[in-house]
Design an enzyme around this catalytic site. Structure first.
Site, PDB file in Angstrom:
ATOM      1  N   SER A 163       0.823  -1.173  -0.011  1.00  0.00           N
ATOM      2  CA  SER A 163       0.079  -0.048  -0.085  1.00  0.00           C
ATOM      3  C   SER A 163       0.850   1.360   0.171  1.00  0.00           C
ATOM      4  O   SER A 163       2.047   1.154   0.436  1.00  0.00           O
ATOM      5  CB  SER A 163      -1.203   0.085   1.243  1.00  0.00           C
TER       6      SER A 163
HETATM    7  N1  SAH Z   1       0.377  -5.117   4.180  1.00  0.00           N
HETATM    8  C1  SAH Z   1       1.401  -5.709   3.199  1.00  0.00           C
HETATM    9  C2  SAH Z   1       0.906  -5.402   1.729  1.00  0.00           C
HETATM   10  C3  SAH Z   1      -0.288  -6.236   1.419  1.00  0.00           C
HETATM   11  S1  SAH Z   1      -1.010  -6.779   0.008  1.00  0.00           S
HETATM   12  C4  SAH Z   1       2.901  -4.819   3.047  1.00  0.00           C
HETATM   13  O1  SAH Z   1       2.627  -3.836   4.133  1.00  0.00           O
HETATM   14  O2  SAH Z   1       3.660  -5.001   2.436  1.00  0.00           O
HETATM   15  C5  SAH Z   1      -1.960  -7.984   0.127  1.00  0.00           C
HETATM   16  C6  SAH Z   1      -1.716  -9.275   0.491  1.00  0.00           C
HETATM   17  O3  SAH Z   1      -2.627  -9.937   1.066  1.00  0.00           O
HETATM   18  C7  SAH Z   1      -0.841  -9.893  -0.581  1.00  0.00           C
HETATM   19  O4  SAH Z   1       0.450 -10.258  -0.190  1.00  0.00           O
HETATM   20  C8  SAH Z   1      -1.703 -11.311  -0.734  1.00  0.00           C
HETATM   21  O5  SAH Z   1      -1.163 -12.346  -0.830  1.00  0.00           O
HETATM   22  C9  SAH Z   1      -2.540 -11.557   0.842  1.00  0.00           C
HETATM   23  N2  SAH Z   1      -3.557 -12.249   0.918  1.00  0.00           N
HETATM   24  C10 SAH Z   1      -4.680 -12.014   0.030  1.00  0.00           C
HETATM   25  N3  SAH Z   1      -5.783 -13.097   0.577  1.00  0.00           N
HETATM   26  C11 SAH Z   1      -5.043 -13.388   1.672  1.00  0.00           C
HETATM   27  C12 SAH Z   1      -5.637 -14.218   2.998  1.00  0.00           C
HETATM   28  N4  SAH Z   1      -7.006 -15.153   2.527  1.00  0.00           N
HETATM   29  N5  SAH Z   1      -5.007 -14.862   3.985  1.00  0.00           N
HETATM   30  C13 SAH Z   1      -3.622 -14.081   4.126  1.00  0.00           C
HETATM   31  N6  SAH Z   1      -3.232 -13.301   2.949  1.00  0.00           N
HETATM   32  C14 SAH Z   1      -3.860 -12.887   2.023  1.00  0.00           C
END
Ligand code: SAH
Length: 205
Positions: free
Chosen positions: A51
């Site tokens: 993000s």
């Molecule tokens: N907070 C992170 C960015 C998140 S991007 C940072 O600061 O780097 C969103 C993430 O959610 C992705 O890596 C994706 O793989 C994960 N995601 C999607 N569905 C998910 C689920 N059901 N359980 C865990 N992670 C999930």
């Protein structure tokens, strides 16, 4: 950082301190290092993004975290957002972050280690779309991907006066949603539009 304060995204001392303490360059892939401090989302591979700093600031402010709290993050990515939360809850608090893509989770662990935060953040691999009961209850839950609807089991992972922050909507457009629990009652507030990658899995898209 100045821009985040001037624009009103960063409003409190704990969040100002946390955002100022985490070196974002430690959490972004080498291919986008030069844009580490630009205020927009960055590609982190596997079709996922980290993000923009202003979105992390909005979310961490909206969560109203305090020292000593236990926090669950769903969607750990490369660990940046978890690191910011870890600074707000301090050494007496703890962050559990769930990431479904193992390769990202591994890199998140390395990044958090390099930032000196590995004892304050636990990275787990799995589907956190319905929450993560193993370490529940949590004072706060922060979801970094877009859910089609609120998951009841995730809300049940909250402590009696816990708070959940989650983008809810279609894969293309969501509303940042805050759920506040007081005993058996919950209040739902819509905080504004946002765009996140989809939450996939059992309670996901
Ligand atoms: N907070 C992170 C960015 C998140 S991007 C940072 O600061 O780097 C969103 C993430 O959610 C992705 O890596 C994706 O793989 C994960 N995601 C999607 N569905 C998910 C689920 N059901 N359980 C865990 N992670 C999930």
């Amino acid at each position: 950082m100045e821009h985040l304060e001037r624009s009103g995204y960063v409003r409190s001392d704990p969040v100002r301190h946390a955002m100022g303490s985490v070196r974002r360059e430690l959490f972004v892939p080498t291919s986008v290092q030069r844009a580490a401090y630009a205020d927009h989302p960055l590609e982190i591979g596997h079709h996922q993004t980290i993000s923009a700093p202003h979105m992390v600031a909005i979310m961490v402010e909206a969560m109203r975290c305090s020292e000593g709290q236990r926090v669950l993050e769903v969607g750990g990515g490369l660990g940046y957002h978890a690191a910011v939360i870890a600074h707000v809850v301090g050494p007496t608090g703890h962050v559990f972050t769930v990431e479904r893509i193992e390769a990202l989770a591994r890199r998140a662990r390395d990044n958090l280690e390099a930032a000196g935060l590995s004892d304050r953040v636990t990275v787990v691999v799995g589907d956190g779309s319905c929450g993560w009961p193993e370490h529940a209850p949590y004072d706060r839950i922060s979801v970094a991907c877009a859910a089609p609807r609120l998951s009841e089991t995730m809300v049940d992972n909250l402590s009696e006066d816990g708070m959940l922050l989650i983008p809810v909507g279609s894969p293309y457009m969501q509303e940042l949603t805050r759920v506040t629990r007081k005993g058996n009652r919950t209040t739902v507030e819509r905080l504004g539009g946002c765009i996140f990658v989809p939450l996939v899995g059992k309670c996901g898209q």
